[in-house]
Design a protein around this motif. Structure first.
Motif, short mmCIF file in Angstrom:
data_model
loop_
_atom_site.label_atom_id
_atom_site.label_comp_id
_atom_site.label_asym_id
_atom_site.label_seq_id
_atom_site.Cartn_x
_atom_site.Cartn_y
_atom_site.Cartn_z
N ALA A 196 -20.40 16.61 -21.29
CA ALA A 196 -20.63 17.58 -22.53
C ALA A 196 -19.07 18.52 -22.29
CB ALA A 196 -21.44 18.77 -22.09
N SER A 197 -17.96 17.56 -22.02
CA SER A 197 -16.74 18.17 -22.19
C SER A 197 -16.05 18.29 -23.34
CB SER A 197 -15.77 17.17 -21.19
OG SER A 197 -16.19 17.01 -19.70
N ASN A 198 -15.06 19.23 -23.69
CA ASN A 198 -14.33 19.09 -24.82
C ASN A 198 -13.52 17.95 -25.10
OD1 ASN A 198 -15.40 21.87 -24.72
ND2 ASN A 198 -13.56 22.43 -25.64
N ALA A 199 -12.84 17.34 -24.06
CA ALA A 199 -12.04 16.31 -24.39
C ALA A 199 -11.94 15.22 -23.15
CB ALA A 199 -10.41 16.78 -24.63
N ARG A 200 -12.54 15.43 -22.20
CA ARG A 200 -12.48 14.71 -20.85
C ARG A 200 -13.52 13.56 -20.82
NH1 ARG A 200 -9.61 15.57 -15.92
NH2 ARG A 200 -9.52 17.63 -16.36
N PHE A 201 -12.72 12.54 -20.63
CA PHE A 201 -13.40 11.24 -20.37
C PHE A 201 -13.58 11.07 -18.78
CE2 PHE A 201 -12.10 10.42 -24.39
CZ PHE A 201 -12.54 9.12 -25.16
N PHE A 202 -14.42 10.67 -18.41
CA PHE A 202 -14.84 10.36 -16.86
C PHE A 202 -14.99 8.75 -16.68
CE2 PHE A 202 -16.64 14.50 -17.47
CZ PHE A 202 -16.13 15.28 -16.47
N ASN A 203 -14.48 8.45 -15.57
CA ASN A 203 -14.60 6.84 -15.07
C ASN A 203 -15.37 7.17 -13.85
OD1 ASN A 203 -14.80 4.36 -14.52
ND2 ASN A 203 -12.48 4.02 -14.46
N PHE A 204 -16.63 7.22 -13.96
CA PHE A 204 -17.55 7.71 -12.73
C PHE A 204 -17.56 6.51 -11.68
CE2 PHE A 204 -19.42 10.52 -15.88
CZ PHE A 204 -19.16 11.80 -14.99
N SER A 205 -17.60 6.59 -10.38
CA SER A 205 -18.01 5.74 -9.47
C SER A 205 -18.80 6.73 -8.32
CB SER A 205 -16.83 4.78 -8.91
OG SER A 205 -15.76 5.78 -8.48
N ILE A 206 -19.33 5.98 -7.33
CA ILE A 206 -20.03 6.64 -6.36
C ILE A 206 -19.59 5.97 -5.04
CG2 ILE A 206 -22.25 5.45 -6.46
CD1 ILE A 206 -23.46 8.19 -6.02
N ASP A 207 -19.16 6.62 -3.83
CA ASP A 207 -18.68 6.05 -2.68
C ASP A 207 -19.85 5.45 -1.67
OD1 ASP A 207 -19.49 8.10 -1.57
OD2 ASP A 207 -17.49 8.78 -0.91
N ASN A 208 -19.51 4.77 -0.67
CA ASN A 208 -20.58 4.47 0.23
C ASN A 208 -21.39 3.36 -0.16
OD1 ASN A 208 -19.58 6.27 2.36
ND2 ASN A 208 -21.15 7.63 1.72
N ALA A 235 -22.44 11.09 0.03
CA ALA A 235 -21.89 10.28 -0.98
C ALA A 235 -21.12 11.20 -2.09
CB ALA A 235 -22.76 9.50 -1.89
N ILE A 236 -20.19 10.81 -2.47
CA ILE A 236 -19.22 11.51 -3.48
C ILE A 236 -19.23 10.99 -4.85
CG2 ILE A 236 -17.36 12.82 -4.33
CD1 ILE A 236 -18.52 14.17 -1.58
N LEU A 237 -19.75 11.61 -6.01
CA LEU A 237 -19.44 10.93 -7.42
C LEU A 237 -18.22 11.37 -7.60
CD1 LEU A 237 -20.99 9.79 -9.91
CD2 LEU A 237 -21.58 12.00 -10.74
N THR A 238 -17.46 10.35 -7.90
CA THR A 238 -15.91 10.78 -8.28
C THR A 238 -15.42 10.30 -9.72
OG1 THR A 238 -15.24 8.40 -7.37
CG2 THR A 238 -15.36 10.15 -5.92
N ASN A 239 -14.32 10.63 -9.97
CA ASN A 239 -13.69 10.29 -11.51
C ASN A 239 -12.53 9.83 -11.37
OD1 ASN A 239 -12.90 10.64 -14.42
ND2 ASN A 239 -11.98 12.53 -13.94
N SER A 240 -12.08 8.85 -12.14
CA SER A 240 -10.31 8.23 -12.00
C SER A 240 -10.00 8.16 -13.37
CB SER A 240 -10.50 7.01 -11.46
OG SER A 240 -11.47 6.07 -12.15
#
Length: 427
Positions: A146-158, A203-208
């Protein structure tokens, strides 16, 4: 604090209530909810102010369920294990209020407008960088960007992976497992994560994803992290499953005489110092008469030509579509020069330029979509269906009624200035 599922009506309201409404300004809308089960979201759509009103929080998740069909799939279905995650970015003032640049990049041209809004904090279900305590079992997350402009490249560790079971408002035909995936503004993915496979207690949900996407700045240490999962130690039995097949919808159908084909060109305009000033679709402002007038119940082929350097998530109201392919444009500058002069893809010989390498559509995005990422310097071919895709039945309302609908880039800053066009339906 644990993020919780967002209600399907505005927070604090009751059915039939008029909280916050101005006398004489109320209007009731009835949603038939006759489409297939899936995940949607709703938000304000005020002309020229969508980006501002969404920053203020006028958004919500909207989940349509069909227990008789979905319970047979065996996916996590209980409210505790089936969670919408509404993800966006925000910047805040010291007092906790939302920060937005009050001047914008070109205040003499468009007060308060900036090409893209990017916040410093990542927010999930209304909480900045939240944590969620989970059990060692499968969870289903309906992730909404639901961002105005940000794309997310999601990954999750472990070592945890995503198993995709849905994309936007539909199921996909077969589950697809990924280590990471890109989600554009307004895109939705429906994934299952099995926390029993984690060897640690968190575990951390991350964005790159770079911002702007795809060629902007790399994420920093703040906005590369999305949320934390705290995983309980005890193992438990899990009756949920991930079936080999999910739901198959009829493919896009073309009439015996062939579908109407359109070329949709995306432009960006800049000042003499190369500062973005506005964006148009097909070289036209929103106020120009509608040029896209599909018949209700038909399928059309749209060739979307992205002549900008940004990736634009295209959203078509009342339309679902299947992405066929994305082809790189060669000699882009020469093609742009012709398009700037004639604004006619056929006259400019688009097929001579659409001969570059093809980009495969990700497996988890090959089904029906209502938002898709239009790659810069590419032509994206889509089949658009203007009816219910699960039955090919027409809408239970008059889609030709005024004021009509729209299609637009779902980077809200682009939509507001003015990458949006009217969509008028006919019988």
């Amino acid at each position: 604090m644990s993020p919780r599922a967002t209600a399907t009506r505005a927070h604090g309201s009751r059915p039939g209530s008029r909280t916050g409404a101005l006398p004489g300004r109320e209007k009731t809308y009835n949603y038939h909810n006759l489409q297939h089960p899936g995940t949607l979201w709703y938000h304000d759509h005020a002309m020229g102010l969508t980006r501002v009103n969404l920053l203020a929080g006028l958004v919500g998740a909207y989940v349509i369920r069909q227990p008789s069909l979905e319970m047979t799939l065996g996916l996590p279905y209980d409210e505790e294990f089936d969670r919408p995650l509404v993800v966006f970015d925000r910047s805040f003032n010291k007092d906790g209020s939302i920060y937005m640049d009050p001047k914008g990049n070109n205040p003499t041209i468009h007060p308060q407008w900036q090409p893209e809004y990017f916040g410093d904090a990542i927010v999930v279900n209304g909480k900045a960088w939240p944590y969620m305590t989970v059990r060692r079992r499968r969870y289903r997350f309906r992730i909404i960007n639901a961002s105005n402009a940000r794309f997310f490249n999601f990954s999750i560790d472990n070592g945890l992976k995503f198993v995709h079971v849905g994309s936007d408002s539909t199921y996909i035909e077969k589950p697809v497992t990924t280590n990471s995936f890109v989600l554009a503004p307004s895109e939705i993915t429906d994934v299952v994560v099995d926390f029993s496979k984690s060897k640690s207690k968190s575990a951390i949900l991350t964005n790159s994803a770079a911002y702007p996407y795809p060629s902007g700045d790399p994420v920093n240490t703040a906005n590369c992290k999305v949320m934390k999962f705290i995983i309980k130690s005890e193992h438990e039995s899990d009756t949920s499953t991930i079936p080999k097949t999910l739901i198959k919808y009829p493919p896009p159908s073309l009439s015996a005489t062939g579908a109407l084909t359109r070329h949709i060109a995306l432009y960006e305009y800049t000042s003499p110092i190369d500062e973005p000033t506005h964006l148009y679709i097909n070289g036209l402002s929103y106020d120009a008469p509608a040029t896209e007038t599909p018949k209700v119940g038909t399928t059309e082929i749209w060739n979307v030509i992205n002549l900008t350097e940004d990736n634009h998530p295209l959203h078509i109201h009342l339309g679902l579509f299947v992405v066929l392919d994305q082809t790189e444009l060669v000699d882009v500058d020469k093609f742009k020069e012709c398009m700037s002069k004639y604004n006619d893809a056929i006259k400019c010989g688009v097929h001579k330029y659409a001969v570059g390498r093809k980009t495969e559509v990700p497996a988890h995005e090959k089904g029906w979509k209502n938002v898709f990422k239009m790659m810069p310097g590419h032509i994206t071919k889509i089949h658009v269906r203007f009816s219910y895709i699960h039955s090919n039945e027409s809408y239970p309302f008059d889609a030709t009624a005024e004021p009509g609908y729209v299609y637009h880039c779902h980077i809200l800053d682009h939509e507001d200035n003015a990458m949006m066009r009217p969509l008028k339906f006919t019988h």
